[in-house]
Design an enzyme around this catalytic site. Structure first.
Site, PDB file in Angstrom:
ATOM      1  CD  GLU A  91       1.775 -46.738  32.258  1.00 56.54           C
ATOM      2  OE1 GLU A  91       3.235 -46.281  31.757  1.00 56.54           O
ATOM      3  OE2 GLU A  91       1.284 -45.965  32.987  1.00 56.54           O
ATOM      4  CB  CYS A 104      -7.552 -45.103  33.782  1.00 55.29           C
ATOM      5  SG  CYS A 104      -6.558 -44.152  32.672  1.00 55.29           S
ATOM      6  CB  CYS A 111       0.801 -40.202  22.805  1.00 58.74           C
ATOM      7  SG  CYS A 111      -0.402 -38.871  22.419  1.00 58.74           S
ATOM      8  CB  CYS A 115       1.203 -32.974  26.244  1.00 55.67           C
ATOM      9  SG  CYS A 115      -0.527 -32.844  25.207  1.00 55.67           S
ATOM     10  CB  CYS A 118       2.225 -35.940  28.523  1.00 58.04           C
ATOM     11  SG  CYS A 118       1.560 -37.558  28.662  1.00 58.04           S
ATOM     12  N   GLY A 158      -2.255 -42.051  24.808  1.00 58.95           N
ATOM     13  CA  GLY A 158      -2.616 -42.005  23.619  1.00 58.95           C
ATOM     14  C   GLY A 158      -3.746 -41.042  23.608  1.00 58.95           C
ATOM     15  CD  GLU A 159      -6.496 -37.136  21.472  1.00 60.00           C
ATOM     16  OE1 GLU A 159      -6.161 -36.570  22.629  1.00 60.00           O
ATOM     17  OE2 GLU A 159      -7.659 -37.007  21.407  1.00 60.00           O
ATOM     18  CB  SER A 190      -9.585 -37.771  28.518  1.00 61.47           C
ATOM     19  OG  SER A 190      -8.620 -36.560  28.658  1.00 61.47           O
ATOM     20  CB  SER A 213      -6.345 -32.310  27.857  1.00 56.90           C
ATOM     21  OG  SER A 213      -6.456 -33.645  28.464  1.00 56.90           O
ATOM     22  CG  LEU A 214      -8.623 -25.241  29.144  1.00 59.10           C
ATOM     23  CD1 LEU A 214      -9.075 -25.154  27.463  1.00 59.10           C
ATOM     24  CD2 LEU A 214     -10.031 -24.830  29.763  1.00 59.10           C
ATOM     25  CG  HIS A 215      -3.528 -29.075  30.297  1.00 54.64           C
ATOM     26  ND1 HIS A 215      -4.000 -29.667  31.233  1.00 54.64           N
ATOM     27  CD2 HIS A 215      -3.276 -30.277  29.236  1.00 54.64           C
ATOM     28  CE1 HIS A 215      -4.111 -31.025  31.387  1.00 54.64           C
ATOM     29  NE2 HIS A 215      -3.649 -31.116  30.317  1.00 54.64           N
ATOM     30  CG  ASN A 289       1.940 -37.365  38.586  1.00 59.19           C
ATOM     31  OD1 ASN A 289       2.251 -37.445  39.509  1.00 59.19           O
ATOM     32  ND2 ASN A 289       0.573 -37.680  38.099  1.00 59.19           N
ATOM     33  CB  CYS A 332       0.030 -40.505  31.459  1.00 61.92           C
ATOM     34  SG  CYS A 332      -1.610 -40.340  31.650  1.00 61.92           S
TER      35      CYS A 332
HETATM   36  N1  SAH Z   1      -4.571 -37.819  25.135  1.00 63.55           N
HETATM   37  C1  SAH Z   1      -5.667 -37.498  25.999  1.00 63.55           C
HETATM   38  C2  SAH Z   1      -5.555 -38.555  27.178  1.00 63.55           C
HETATM   39  C3  SAH Z   1      -4.444 -39.058  27.816  1.00 63.55           C
HETATM   40  S1  SAH Z   1      -3.769 -37.969  29.116  1.00 63.55           S
HETATM   41  C4  SAH Z   1      -5.660 -36.046  26.428  1.00 63.55           C
HETATM   42  O1  SAH Z   1      -4.939 -35.420  26.178  1.00 63.55           O
HETATM   43  O2  SAH Z   1      -6.700 -35.892  27.214  1.00 63.55           O
HETATM   44  C5  SAH Z   1      -4.901 -37.903  30.237  1.00 63.55           C
HETATM   45  C6  SAH Z   1      -4.676 -36.553  31.233  1.00 63.55           C
HETATM   46  O3  SAH Z   1      -3.559 -36.455  31.934  1.00 63.55           O
HETATM   47  C7  SAH Z   1      -4.550 -35.463  30.239  1.00 63.55           C
HETATM   48  O4  SAH Z   1      -5.668 -34.191  30.785  1.00 63.55           O
HETATM   49  C8  SAH Z   1      -3.081 -35.194  30.267  1.00 63.55           C
HETATM   50  O5  SAH Z   1      -2.738 -33.965  29.766  1.00 63.55           O
HETATM   51  C9  SAH Z   1      -2.631 -35.360  31.820  1.00 63.55           C
HETATM   52  N2  SAH Z   1      -1.372 -35.434  32.157  1.00 63.55           N
HETATM   53  C10 SAH Z   1      -0.533 -36.079  31.410  1.00 63.55           C
HETATM   54  N3  SAH Z   1       0.774 -35.961  31.712  1.00 63.55           N
HETATM   55  C11 SAH Z   1       0.619 -35.305  32.856  1.00 63.55           C
HETATM   56  C12 SAH Z   1       1.472 -34.946  34.014  1.00 63.55           C
HETATM   57  N4  SAH Z   1       2.600 -35.356  34.045  1.00 63.55           N
HETATM   58  N5  SAH Z   1       1.073 -34.322  35.164  1.00 63.55           N
HETATM   59  C13 SAH Z   1      -0.363 -34.102  35.066  1.00 63.55           C
HETATM   60  N6  SAH Z   1      -1.138 -34.422  34.172  1.00 63.55           N
HETATM   61  C14 SAH Z   1      -0.805 -35.090  33.227  1.00 63.55           C
END
Ligand code: SAH
Length: 354
Positions: A91, A104, A111, A115, A118, A158-159, A190, A213-215, A289, A332
């Site tokens: 995508e 993007c 991946c 996470c 995701c 992907g990472e 990212s 991506s801290l979260h 999301n 994503c």
């Molecule tokens: N692997 C990389 C880039 C891909 S994801 C990374 O982890 O940064 C891009 C961003 O979208 C990341 O911050 C990821 O954590 C976030 N993301 C993935 N799924 C999501 C979801 N369902 N809701 C909100 N953010 C999400």
């Protein structure tokens, strides 16, 4: 087969030199591929027919097909599902900000980071993308819309740092003056926080933006949300990020998907403030999301706004990610995943529509 699309200009020169060709031929070929965005050797009229035919056999180029395209009625965001020659799909998204067109892109097919919120990781990692395949996502979109792409974020499936060499190759080629010449300042990578990758990236001396991506503001919660946190502590990740700032002087981004009741408490805000103390960066909140297979409830803009206020009390600079194209398969990896599920019966990973 030679992957000509992933070759830098000096590599192309060496490759053509072996075939007895002068260096200017490599420049011509590079420009056809990366500036004029040719998708077949037939278009390359200033190259001798004999050379074109050798290249066709030894180094065929296949433009990705557009398997599916969704256009948001809300904001014009376009989401593409591209299919490569081996049937794999990725995508890519085109977002239209005031200051230009940003694409993007995906860096891997699937991946393996796992996470929990995701969709991209649910089917695991199928394979890495080549630099050429990352470039092709941008090229295909620029060709399809006829508008210049001015920025790229590597934030799709992907990472990127798990596919390090191809990523760096891609970054160098997309910013090359002989190609699309997109400024390094308009490129963003990212990462979920692969510390050795962040440290290596510092050494490349690329002036690109880095987003983490801290979260979560502590290791305990982060481990619950992101398996990668079991390998690298926040102390190590933050130290690598600080060092990246010191060499690049690019303001750091910290992505934080707001999961109501989980990572948006008062305590989280306090811990986050302490973690980011003295860092030149900002927090980008993403209302989580909804992904069917995950346990988290959908977050709305209200949740993000509430957490933003909490953080701002501690003097943190916060933005809320503009929700681009929420009416299309937003999260994503959802588009690809839906396709893969539909195609299971058909026995292929990806299938052309119509
Ligand atoms: N692997 C990389 C880039 C891909 S994801 C990374 O982890 O940064 C891009 C961003 O979208 C990341 O911050 C990821 O954590 C976030 N993301 C993935 N799924 C999501 C979801 N369902 N809701 C909100 N953010 C999400």
């Amino acid at each position: 087969m030679t992957d000509v699309l992933s070759m830098t200009l000096p590599e192309l020169q060496a490759f053509l030199l072996e075939k007895g060709e002068k260096p200017y031929r490599a420049r011509q070929l590079y420009e056809w591929l990366h500036k004029k965005l040719a998708v077949s050797y037939d278009e390359m009229r200033n190259l001798p027919l004999a050379l074109r035919s050798i290249l066709e056999t030894e180094a065929p180029v296949h433009a990705p097909s557009i398997v599916e395209k969704q256009v948001s009625k809300i904001d014009g965001t376009r989401k593409y599902l591209f299919g490569f020659a081996d049937g794999e799909c990725v995508e890519s998204v085109l977002m239209n900000y005031h200051h230009g067109n940003t694409v993007c892109i995906s860096s891997q097919v699937g991946c393996r980071m796992g996470c929990t919120f995701c969709a991209s990781t649910l089917l695991g990692l199928t394979r890495n993308l080549t630099a050429g395949e990352m470039l092709q996502q941008v090229y295909a979109i620029q060709k399809e819309t006829g508008e210049r792409v001015s920025g790229v974020v590597v934030m799709g499936t992907g990472e990127p740092l798990d596919n390090y060499d191809s990523l760096v190759r891609f970054l160098r080629m997309i910013s090359d003056g002989n190609g699309l010449n997109i400024s390094e300042r308009n490129l963003t990578v990212s990462t979920c926080g692969l510390v050795p990758g962040i440290r290596k990236l510092s050494e490349e001396r690329l002036m690109i933006n880095l987003a983490l991506s801290l979260h979560a503001p502590n290791d305990e919660l982060r481990k619950e949300l992101m398996p990668v946190a079991k390998s690298y502590s926040l102390t190590d990740v933050m130290s690598a990020m600080r060092d990246y700032y010191d060499v690049s002087h690019r303001r750091l981004t910290f992505e934080y998907s707001v999961i109501p009741g989980k990572n948006d408490t008062d305590r989280c805000a306090l811990e986050l403030a302490a973690l980011l103390e003295g860092i030149n960066g900002f927090v980008n909140l993403i209302p989580v999301n909804p992904v069917r297979e995950t346990v988290y409830a959908e977050a709305g803009r209200g949740d993000a706004l509430r957490f933003k206020k909490k953080l701002e009390k501690h003097g943190i600079h916060v933005t809320i990610r503009r929700e681009m194209g929420r009416d299309i398969d937003g999260a994503c990896g959802q588009l690809r995943k839906r396709h893969a599920e539909m195609s299971e019966g058909a026995g292929s990973t990806c299938r052309e529509d119509g």
